[in-house]
Design a protein around this motif. Structure first.
Motif, PDB file in Angstrom:
ATOM      1  N   LEU A  20       0.924  -1.193  -0.071  1.00 28.02           N
ATOM      2  CA  LEU A  20      -0.103  -0.007  -0.021  1.00 28.02           C
ATOM      3  C   LEU A  20       0.738   1.208  -0.063  1.00 28.02           C
ATOM      4  CD1 LEU A  20      -2.888  -0.947   2.408  1.00 28.02           C
ATOM      5  CD2 LEU A  20      -3.149  -0.891  -0.120  1.00 28.02           C
ATOM      6  N   ALA A  21       2.000   1.216   0.737  1.00 30.15           N
ATOM      7  CA  ALA A  21       2.824   2.499   0.645  1.00 30.15           C
ATOM      8  C   ALA A  21       3.614   2.452  -0.519  1.00 30.15           C
ATOM      9  CB  ALA A  21       3.751   2.247   1.795  1.00 30.15           C
ATOM     10  N   MET A  22       4.049   1.410  -1.310  1.00 26.60           N
ATOM     11  CA  MET A  22       4.751   1.405  -2.503  1.00 26.60           C
ATOM     12  C   MET A  22       3.861   0.770  -3.624  1.00 26.60           C
ATOM     13  SD  MET A  22       8.525  -0.367  -3.297  1.00 26.60           S
ATOM     14  CE  MET A  22       7.593  -1.920  -3.675  1.00 26.60           C
ATOM     15  N   ARG A  23       3.051   1.762  -4.239  1.00 22.19           N
ATOM     16  CA  ARG A  23       2.216   1.150  -5.316  1.00 22.19           C
ATOM     17  C   ARG A  23       2.950   1.179  -6.717  1.00 22.19           C
ATOM     18  NH1 ARG A  23      -3.582   1.791  -4.050  1.00 22.19           N
ATOM     19  NH2 ARG A  23      -3.491   2.466  -1.885  1.00 22.19           N
ATOM     20  N   THR A  43       7.194   1.615 -10.452  1.00 16.27           N
ATOM     21  CA  THR A  43       7.142   1.903  -9.026  1.00 16.27           C
ATOM     22  C   THR A  43       8.381   2.819  -8.570  1.00 16.27           C
ATOM     23  OG1 THR A  43       6.820   0.978  -6.810  1.00 16.27           O
ATOM     24  CG2 THR A  43       8.482  -0.034  -8.139  1.00 16.27           C
ATOM     25  N   VAL A  44       8.057   3.631  -7.375  1.00 19.05           N
ATOM     26  CA  VAL A  44       8.792   4.317  -6.635  1.00 19.05           C
ATOM     27  C   VAL A  44       9.496   3.805  -5.515  1.00 19.05           C
ATOM     28  CG1 VAL A  44       9.637   6.656  -5.734  1.00 19.05           C
ATOM     29  CG2 VAL A  44       7.646   6.594  -7.540  1.00 19.05           C
ATOM     30  N   GLY A  48      14.846   5.805  -6.148  1.00 19.35           N
ATOM     31  CA  GLY A  48      14.228   6.414  -7.205  1.00 19.35           C
ATOM     32  C   GLY A  48      13.068   5.717  -7.997  1.00 19.35           C
ATOM     33  N   LEU A  49      13.004   5.631  -9.248  1.00 18.29           N
ATOM     34  CA  LEU A  49      12.077   5.225 -10.113  1.00 18.29           C
ATOM     35  C   LEU A  49      12.455   4.112 -10.510  1.00 18.29           C
ATOM     36  CD1 LEU A  49       9.299   5.774 -11.075  1.00 18.29           C
ATOM     37  CD2 LEU A  49      10.436   6.743 -13.344  1.00 18.29           C
ATOM     38  N   LEU A  50      11.649   2.987 -10.372  1.00 21.75           N
ATOM     39  CA  LEU A  50      12.029   1.496 -10.962  1.00 21.75           C
ATOM     40  C   LEU A  50      11.056   1.242 -12.069  1.00 21.75           C
ATOM     41  CD1 LEU A  50      13.604  -1.217 -11.335  1.00 21.75           C
ATOM     42  CD2 LEU A  50      12.160  -2.049  -9.409  1.00 21.75           C
TER      43      LEU A  50
END
Length: 80
Positions: A20-23, A43-44, A48-50
């Protein structure tokens, strides 16, 4: 696990383990010829961004590597 059970949701949960914290969300969907599909999921993370691309294979499974290209094949029968 059979290839038909390897859904896109299963692959995303395996590789990204969203919470829920990392969507994780779909950024791009495209066909890559011959009715093949490619989906980019982002996802963040704390670093950084993945972004990961998932490819749909002919057996219906989703993987992080593209399916092998179809190769020409020949066969012959010996006449009796």
């Amino acid at each position: 696990m059979s290839p038909t059970e390897m859904t896109l949701r299963w692959a995303v949960e395996k590789w990204l383990a969203p919470t829920l914290a990392m969507r994780a969300h779909v950024v791009r969907v495209r066909g890559t010829g011959m009715h093949r599909r490619c989906v980019c999921i982002e996802t963040v993370l704390s670093g950084g961004l993945l972004s990961i691309f998932f490819f749909r294979h002919d057996d219906g499974s989703w993987n992080v590597y593209p399916p092998a290209p179809a190769r020409p094949a020949m066969s012959g029968w010996r006449a009796v």
